[in-house]
Design an enzyme around this catalytic site. Structure first.
Site, mmCIF file in Angstrom:
data_model
loop_
_atom_site.group_PDB
_atom_site.id
_atom_site.type_symbol
_atom_site.label_atom_id
_atom_site.label_comp_id
_atom_site.label_asym_id
_atom_site.label_seq_id
_atom_site.Cartn_x
_atom_site.Cartn_y
_atom_site.Cartn_z
ATOM 1 N N HIS A 1 0.822 -1.216 0.000
ATOM 2 C CA HIS A 1 0.000 0.000 0.000
ATOM 3 C C HIS A 1 0.852 1.260 0.000
ATOM 4 O O HIS A 1 0.428 2.309 -0.470
ATOM 5 C CB HIS A 1 -0.996 -0.037 1.154
ATOM 6 N N GLU B 1 -10.888 -10.747 -4.757
ATOM 7 C CA GLU B 1 -9.488 -10.575 -4.353
ATOM 8 C C GLU B 1 -8.896 -11.868 -3.804
ATOM 9 O O GLU B 1 -7.709 -11.936 -3.509
ATOM 10 C CB GLU B 1 -9.388 -9.514 -3.248
ATOM 11 N N ASP C 1 -4.465 -8.073 -4.537
ATOM 12 C CA ASP C 1 -4.666 -9.118 -3.535
ATOM 13 C C ASP C 1 -4.899 -10.472 -4.170
ATOM 14 O O ASP C 1 -4.510 -11.490 -3.605
ATOM 15 C CB ASP C 1 -5.836 -8.740 -2.614
ATOM 16 N N CYS D 1 -9.756 -3.201 -10.725
ATOM 17 C CA CYS D 1 -9.270 -1.989 -10.061
ATOM 18 C C CYS D 1 -7.895 -2.197 -9.443
ATOM 19 O O CYS D 1 -7.375 -1.311 -8.775
ATOM 20 C CB CYS D 1 -10.266 -1.500 -9.017
#
Ligand code: PEP
Ligand code: MG
Length: 599
Positions: free
Chosen positions: A203, A455, A479, A526
């Site tokens: 992240h 994910e 993920d 995404c």
């Protein structure tokens, strides 16, 4: 002496080149919190500082009373000196003025003043007096400790910067919260950063991309090889860090920066055009954002909406959780800015590398929360699991999102689904939140769509069941890769195994797209793959018609799409999906990219 040229390899993050002077972040520097405060909090902040000074004063008095009679006389002198420093108006008064005039927290004010004093000491001719700057630093450290009271740590930049100097931060690791915090620093011109740890889809890396900050993560040995003040070039596209480059290299890098600037000007001309393939198929290009202000970047890039609003960034790096109203304001701000274009707000994806501050966590009460530290947070209480464990937290967020649906086209996206019963529970919470709003007579759009993220492999293999209750799906490839290949996306030691071209990953993506298309449920991607130029044609060929990515990638991807035909893309996809070797898959993608560029 001229410093030697060195180079380091890692994983490039964001695109482009950054040139700047190295600032090495020592672990101890992470222990100072820096933030701005509201005017109404000035007295409170000064109060904090005053009591921290008294705590240290008492501490020093106490230490003095415990000095053994036979202790060397220097010990007493040393404590006296520290009490003197503590009482000196340069240290005691100046930070208070800084808090008032700059509206900054006490720790920050203290460190600014510290650097000023250290600089004055450094200029003194006398070696003994010059050495006293260490004492000032030690006193300040005591005060900072008293202020912190065991609170979490933050990045501090204590280096004095020359005017016009761009800074390249060299650290062992940076947390997403650290990067968030750096984003707000008006006094630092951060050109990029290099970390020894971390993978390209951690992240922290995603945030760097959203800041447009070229960075290289997982650059082993960076703090050993790079010295404070070295000239550093980050070449994110080549995954490289060059330390003390030659003049010729610098000239080349500067030329490349200029070329990239010119290309950006060309790309801007595509802003108002609808993305279409060469055979006329319209493609939606949406933006991923982390904070409400990022909606501006999405608009500038001409995004067809927000495909992913990572709402958890509203909750991080703070001690009090955002209230329903604060959240409502944030969501409504984005919905208004996008003027009717869809805004997909993902419910809180906290957990793994995105953690709440301890005080915020404590304020949640017991819930069904996991004890800390979790042994494996990426597989623990994260995302929808977290929300289901803390119903009040979830309901508050759902009410805020629902209320924002009044001012735009808002959708709700639930992350990290693995079980159908999680969908059922999430929907039951949405129904409850709507009922609460009705009782309060607060308005919302009753048709707000609820979608789910794919994910986890289990979700990719259960799409037909999931879409019975959901209105849209979004594939979170970051993920999905992590959980399919059992690779911690934030762990640099296994980053080389994090392979988006692994046939198992591509198979799951393709299957998800196929099942959604068959079930007539809109589906987007995404994850970071949606913004990778190398992947555009393959994903198009798998049937993708809605991509969501960092705003900076929208125009380059649009430019690429104009050159691609869905028929060629479908051929490429069926060829790739029959292939078992990631190296051959990569070669096929490179060949296809060359062929479309040559047309
Ligand atoms: C993903 O996992 O691909 C995703 C978009 O979510 P995040 O990166 O925020 O985990
Ligand atoms: Mg994710």
């Amino acid at each position: 002496m001229e410093r030697r040229r060195e180079s380091l390899a890692g994983s490039g993050v964001a695109h482009g080149i950054a040139i700047g002077r190295a600032h090495l972040l020592a672990p101890s520097e992470l222990e100072v919190r820096q933030y701005t405060i509201e005017r109404r909090d000035v007295l409170h902040e000064i109060g904090r500082l005053t009591s921290a000074f008294s705590v240290v004063h008492e501490e020093l008095e106490e230490l003095k009373s415990h000095i053994a009679p036979n202790a060397p006389s220097e010990v007493r002198a040393f404590l006296d000196l520290h009490r003197l420093i503590l009482g000196d108006s340069l240290l005691a008064e100046a930070p208070r003025d800084l808090i008032r005039s700059r509206l900054i927290n006490a720790e920050w004010a203290l460190t600014i003043q510290l650097e000023l004093l250290v600089k004055q000491f450094d200029a003194i001719d006398d070696e003994y007096l010059r050495g006293r700057s260490t004492d000032v630093r030690q006193v300040v450290e005591r005060v900072v400790n008293a202020l912190a009271g065991g609170r979490p740590t933050r990045v501090a930049i204590t280096r004095k910067l020359a005017v016009g100097d761009r800074l390249i931060l060299i650290a062992q690791d940076l947390a997403p919260a650290d990067v968030l915090h750096l984003k707000d620093r008006a006094d630092v011109d951060l050109a990029g950063f290099v970390t020894e740890l971390g993978g390209p889809t951690s992240h922290t890396a995603i945030l760097a991309r959203s800041l447009g900050l070229p960075a290289v993560v997982g650059a082993e040995g960076a703090r050993r090889v790079i010295e404070e003040g070295d000239l550093v070039v980050i070449d994110a596209d080549s995954d490289a860090v060059i330390v003390n480059p030659s003049e010729d290299e610098l000239t080349d890098f500067r030329q490349r920066m200029r070329d990239e600037g010119e290309h950006r000007v060309q790309l801007r001309k595509l802003r108002g055009r609808i993305a279409r393939t060469s055979d006329g198929i319209a493609i939606e290009l949406q933006a991923n954002i982390e904070l409400p202000e990022d909606a501006r970047d999405a608009l500038v890039a001409g995004a067809d909406g927000i495909g992913l609003f990572r709402s958890e960034f509203l909750f991080m790096d703070r001690d009090e959780l955002p209230t329903e109203n604060e959240q409502y304001e944030a969501y409504a701000k984005v919905a208004r800015a996008m003027k009717g274009k869809p805004v997909v707000i993902r419910t809180l994806d906290i957990g793994a590398d995105k953690v709440l501050n301890e005080t915020a966590r404590e304020s949640l009460g017991m819930g069904r929360g996991a004890p800390r530290p979790e042994s494996n947070p990426a597989l623990g209480l994260r995302a929808i699991r977290y929300c289901l464990a803390y119903p009040e937290l979830f309901l508050t967020q759902l009410r805020a999102i629902l209320r924002a649906s009044e001012v735009g086209t808002v959708r709700i996206l639930v992350p990290m689904l693995a079980h159908v019963h999680e969908v059922e529970q999430a929907l039951a919470f949405v129904a409850q939140a709507k009922q609460q709003l009705r009782e309060r007579k607060q308005k919302f759009d009753g048709r707000v769509q609820i979608g789910g993220m794919v994910e986890v492999p289990a979700a990719a293999l259960s799409v037909p069941q999931l879409i019975k209750r959901l209105k849209f799906m979004s594939i979170g490839t970051n993920d999905l890769i992590q959980y399919t290949l059992a690779i911690d996306r934030a762990d640099s030691s296994v980053a080389h195994l994090y392979d988006h071209l692994h046939p198992a990953v591509l198979g799951l993506i393709s299957r998800t797209l196929k099942d959604c298309i068959k079930g007539k449920v809109p589906v987007s991607i995404c994850g970071e793959l949606a913004g990778e130029l190398e992947m555009t044609e393959l994903l198009l060929g798998m049937g993708l018609r809605q991509y969501s990515m960092h705003p900076a990638q929208i125009l380059p991807i649009k430019e690429r799409l104009f050159d691609l035909s869905t028929k060629d893309a479908a051929r490429l996809s069926s060829r790739v999906l029959r292939e078992a070797d990631p190296i051959r898959i990569k070669a096929a993608l490179v060949r296809a990219a060359k062929a479309s560029a040559a047309q």
